[in-house]
Design a protein around this motif. Structure first.
Motif, short mmCIF file in Angstrom:
data_model
loop_
_atom_site.label_atom_id
_atom_site.label_comp_id
_atom_site.label_asym_id
_atom_site.label_seq_id
_atom_site.Cartn_x
_atom_site.Cartn_y
_atom_site.Cartn_z
N THR A 48 68.35 0.43 14.40
CA THR A 48 69.38 1.08 15.20
C THR A 48 69.50 0.40 16.55
OG1 THR A 48 68.70 3.18 14.19
CG2 THR A 48 70.20 3.32 16.04
N VAL A 49 70.71 0.38 17.09
CA VAL A 49 70.92 -0.07 18.45
C VAL A 49 71.64 1.02 19.23
CG1 VAL A 49 71.06 -2.49 17.74
CG2 VAL A 49 73.15 -1.18 18.04
N ARG A 50 71.43 1.02 20.53
CA ARG A 50 72.09 1.97 21.43
C ARG A 50 72.82 1.18 22.50
NH1 ARG A 50 74.51 5.47 24.90
NH2 ARG A 50 73.12 6.77 26.17
N HIS A 51 74.15 1.16 22.43
CA HIS A 51 74.97 0.45 23.42
C HIS A 51 75.08 1.32 24.66
CE1 HIS A 51 78.34 -2.31 24.59
NE2 HIS A 51 78.66 -1.25 25.33
N LEU A 52 74.58 0.82 25.79
CA LEU A 52 74.63 1.56 27.04
C LEU A 52 75.98 1.37 27.74
CD1 LEU A 52 71.02 0.77 28.32
CD2 LEU A 52 71.82 2.87 27.22
N PRO A 53 76.38 2.27 28.63
CA PRO A 53 77.69 2.18 29.28
C PRO A 53 77.95 0.87 30.01
CG PRO A 53 76.75 4.37 29.62
CD PRO A 53 75.68 3.55 28.96
N ASP A 54 76.89 0.21 30.53
CA ASP A 54 77.10 -1.04 31.27
C ASP A 54 77.02 -2.27 30.38
OD1 ASP A 54 74.43 -1.15 30.70
OD2 ASP A 54 73.75 -1.34 32.78
N GLY A 55 76.90 -2.08 29.06
CA GLY A 55 76.89 -3.20 28.14
C GLY A 55 75.52 -3.63 27.66
N ARG A 56 74.46 -3.16 28.32
CA ARG A 56 73.12 -3.48 27.82
C ARG A 56 72.87 -2.76 26.50
NH1 ARG A 56 69.34 -1.58 32.36
NH2 ARG A 56 70.99 -0.01 32.44
N VAL A 57 71.84 -3.21 25.78
CA VAL A 57 71.61 -2.70 24.43
C VAL A 57 70.13 -2.40 24.24
CG1 VAL A 57 71.95 -3.10 21.97
CG2 VAL A 57 73.45 -4.24 23.62
N LEU A 58 69.84 -1.20 23.76
CA LEU A 58 68.49 -0.84 23.33
C LEU A 58 68.38 -1.05 21.83
CD1 LEU A 58 67.77 2.45 25.33
CD2 LEU A 58 66.51 0.31 25.54
N VAL A 59 67.29 -1.67 21.39
CA VAL A 59 67.10 -2.00 19.98
C VAL A 59 65.80 -1.40 19.49
CG1 VAL A 59 66.83 -3.87 18.31
CG2 VAL A 59 68.41 -4.15 20.22
N ASN A 60 65.86 -0.76 18.35
CA ASN A 60 64.66 -0.19 17.73
C ASN A 60 64.16 -1.15 16.65
OD1 ASN A 60 62.63 1.51 16.81
ND2 ASN A 60 64.00 2.74 15.54
N ASP A 61 63.03 -1.78 16.91
CA ASP A 61 62.40 -2.72 15.97
C ASP A 61 61.30 -1.96 15.22
OD1 ASP A 61 61.07 -4.71 14.62
OD2 ASP A 61 60.72 -5.98 16.37
N ILE A 62 61.61 -1.51 14.01
CA ILE A 62 60.67 -0.63 13.29
C ILE A 62 59.51 -1.40 12.68
CG2 ILE A 62 62.41 1.13 12.81
CD1 ILE A 62 62.65 -0.03 9.99
N ILE A 63 59.67 -2.71 12.46
CA ILE A 63 58.56 -3.50 11.94
C ILE A 63 57.65 -3.95 13.08
CG2 ILE A 63 57.91 -5.59 10.69
CD1 ILE A 63 59.11 -3.45 8.93
N GLY A 64 58.24 -4.44 14.15
CA GLY A 64 57.46 -4.84 15.31
C GLY A 64 56.95 -3.66 16.11
N ARG A 65 57.44 -2.45 15.77
CA ARG A 65 57.06 -1.20 16.44
C ARG A 65 57.21 -1.33 17.96
NH1 ARG A 65 51.38 -0.55 14.14
NH2 ARG A 65 51.16 1.01 15.80
N ARG A 66 58.45 -1.56 18.34
CA ARG A 66 58.76 -1.63 19.76
C ARG A 66 60.25 -1.35 19.98
NH1 ARG A 66 59.11 -7.94 21.61
NH2 ARG A 66 60.30 -8.73 19.83
N VAL A 67 60.57 -0.92 21.20
CA VAL A 67 61.95 -0.76 21.64
C VAL A 67 62.21 -1.82 22.70
CG1 VAL A 67 63.62 0.75 22.79
CG2 VAL A 67 61.97 1.72 21.15
N VAL A 68 63.28 -2.60 22.50
CA VAL A 68 63.59 -3.72 23.38
C VAL A 68 64.97 -3.51 24.00
CG1 VAL A 68 63.88 -6.23 23.53
CG2 VAL A 68 62.21 -5.25 21.93
N MET A 69 65.09 -3.81 25.30
CA MET A 69 66.38 -3.74 25.98
C MET A 69 66.91 -5.14 26.22
SD MET A 69 67.46 -2.03 29.65
CE MET A 69 67.43 -0.33 29.08
N PHE A 70 68.13 -5.42 25.73
CA PHE A 70 68.79 -6.69 25.96
C PHE A 70 69.89 -6.51 27.01
CE2 PHE A 70 67.06 -7.27 21.71
CZ PHE A 70 66.64 -8.59 21.71
N ASP A 71 70.19 -7.60 27.74
CA ASP A 71 71.34 -7.55 28.63
C ASP A 71 72.62 -7.66 27.79
OD1 ASP A 71 71.57 -10.19 27.89
OD2 ASP A 71 71.14 -11.01 29.87
N SER A 72 73.78 -7.57 28.43
CA SER A 72 75.04 -7.52 27.70
C SER A 72 75.33 -8.81 26.94
CB SER A 72 76.19 -7.22 28.67
OG SER A 72 76.28 -8.21 29.68
#
Length: 457
Positions: A48-72
């Motif tokens: 799953t990804v979560r698109h934030l209002p400013d364009g950044r993206v939260l990503v759920n990595d279920i295999i790596g067991r981590r949540v990562v935030m990317f810039d736009s």
């Protein structure tokens, strides 16, 4: 005799004409728009990804067991939660989920701790809340059970699990302690519920049809009890999605139309969605079961659906349950449903493969398929867990249709009209949307995955 022959000829001509009319009314199948950005940060698997209002993206990595935030631009990545001390071990041992919350905040669902972690706009965990109900937390991570979200009144909408309290051992006084527990047939419907975070009250919104499951209970060599179900490669069940305006869309499997549960409590039904239905003869059903079994066996051997994959399973370790006791189910190690393509009679169908796994260790259990007679006379238009809502209020339904080895998505607008048919690039999975026609894809690159941003057109 001539009248009978004429009647059959007319029926055949009617079917041909009807099929041609449907084909003419369908939008042409087209490829997705161009990819505009590719993340270099390797990931295990994107659910799953979560698109934030400013364009950044939260990503759920279920295999790596981590949540990562990317810039736009997907150029830089910051770890928000993982299994290290740097984030206070915020990501537990089980796959979690991401749910868009108020404004630019996000909830991370941690099934292991039965909690919801509030992530602020800066990617910091600022608060921990308890999950609605202990038995429900596994259904909040998204995937095959639908993607939870909040309605306009701030209530969390999600699919509720079956009543696992029904999974009990033999009744008191039933005899030997080695007797296998009796498992009732799971219901053929599921509830959509709403959870109020302030009052912590749960109410039922509606029910919808789910695939039929036949439970098989056997004794394992180590004295435990193995519970599995027969694999149905063409499951029939409704699907659901929550739109940005709080409307709940129920996609019906029987005649392929959408019922809309509006925010004001009213229900409206859309016309049937045009679709080229494929009939299955008795011989075709046998051939499809055989082809599906081969495809699933290959997936099991590769570990794609868990060590003991091939139908939803759980194992109860240890001694047989004592009278009146309740055995504790051990969830499958790979609880994420997948999809596969089955080729039979020259046609290729996209279908769902249920979660596998029967506990660590031990040989693969025999794969049990449903009888060919249990398959429907027509291939379902979609499998449960195939629907997502985009940021503009459209439904993207991954259909059973497959062209050149790639699934076809039906795009349905708020009026229930089929407005587009889209294919993703090869080896891509749809993982989320952003406003203005932004689509997020996950692409497998050997043992790792990468995130891509694309345009609808």
């Amino acid at each position: 005799m001539k009248k009978a022959t004429l009647g059959l000829t007319l029926i055949a001509l009617t079917a041909v004409v009807s099929s041609v009319c449907v084909a003419q009314s369908l939008p042409p199948i087209r490829p997705l728009g161009p990819v505009t950005a590719v993340a270099k940060e390797p990931l295990g698997a994107v659910s799953t990804v979560r698109h934030l209002p400013d364009g950044r993206v939260l990503v759920n990595d279920i295999i790596g067991r981590r949540v990562v935030m990317f810039d736009s631009a997907l150029a830089t990545a910051t770890v928000v939660a993982d299994t290290t001390s740097a984030t206070a071990n915020a990501y537990g041992p089980r796959p979690g989920g991401l749910i868009a919350y108020h404004g630019d905040s996000t909830l991370f669902i941690d099934p292991a701790s039965l909690s919801m972690l509030l992530i602020d706009a800066n990617g910091k965990i600022v608060r921990v809340m308890s999950a609605p109900r202990a038995n429900d937390v596994g259904f909040l991570v998204g995937g095959p059970f639908g993607n939870p979200g909040f309605d306009r009144n701030g209530r969390l909408v999600y699919r509720a699990p079956p009543n696992f309290a029904a999974f009990r051992g033999p009744p008191p006084g039933s005899g030997s302690g080695n007797r296998l527990p009796q498992f009732p047939t799971p219901p053929d419907s599921a509830a959509l519920v709403r959870f109020d975070l302030a009052t912590r009250k749960v109410d039922t919104v509606t029910y919808f049809k789910t695939p039929k499951i036949n439970m098989n209970v056997t004794q394992s060599p180590d004295g435990g009890v193995r519970v599995s179900s027969s694999m149905n490669p063409l499951p029939q069940g409704d699907d659901w999605a929550l739109l940005p305006d709080g409307t709940i869309a129920l996609v019906r499997t029987k005649d392929y139309h959408v019922d809309w549960l509006n925010a004001d409590g009213t229900v409206t039904a859309s016309p049937k969605i045009p679709f080229q239905w494929e009939r299955l003869t008795d011989e075709g059903k046998v051939a499809f079961i055989d082809s599906a079994k081969v495809a699933i066996e290959k997936a099991r051997a590769s570990g794609q659906f868990g060590r003991d994959g091939g139908g939803p399973q759980m194992v109860m370790r240890g001694d047989a349950p004592r009278p009146g006791s309740t055995p504790t189910p051990v969830p499958a190690p790979n609880a994420q449903a997948g999809t596969m393509t089955v080729t039979s009679g020259g046609n290729t169908t996209v279908t769902a493969v249920g979660p596998g796994g029967g506990g660590p260790g031990g040989p693969l259990p025999p794969l049990t398929m449903v009888a060919p007679s249990e398959l429907p006379d027509y291939k379902p238009a979609f499998a449960p867990g195939s629907t997502r809502a985009d940021a503009d209020g459209n439904l993207w339904i991954r259909t059973s249709q497959n062209v050149n080895g790639i699934p076809v998505y039906n795009v349905v607008n708020r009026s229930g009209e089929l407005i587009d048919r889209v294919q993703l690039p090869q080896n891509r999975v749809l993982v989320g949307f952003g406003p203005g026609g932004v689509v997020y894809l996950a692409v497998r690159d050997g043992s790792t995955a990468h995130l891509e941003k694309a345009r609808v057109k």
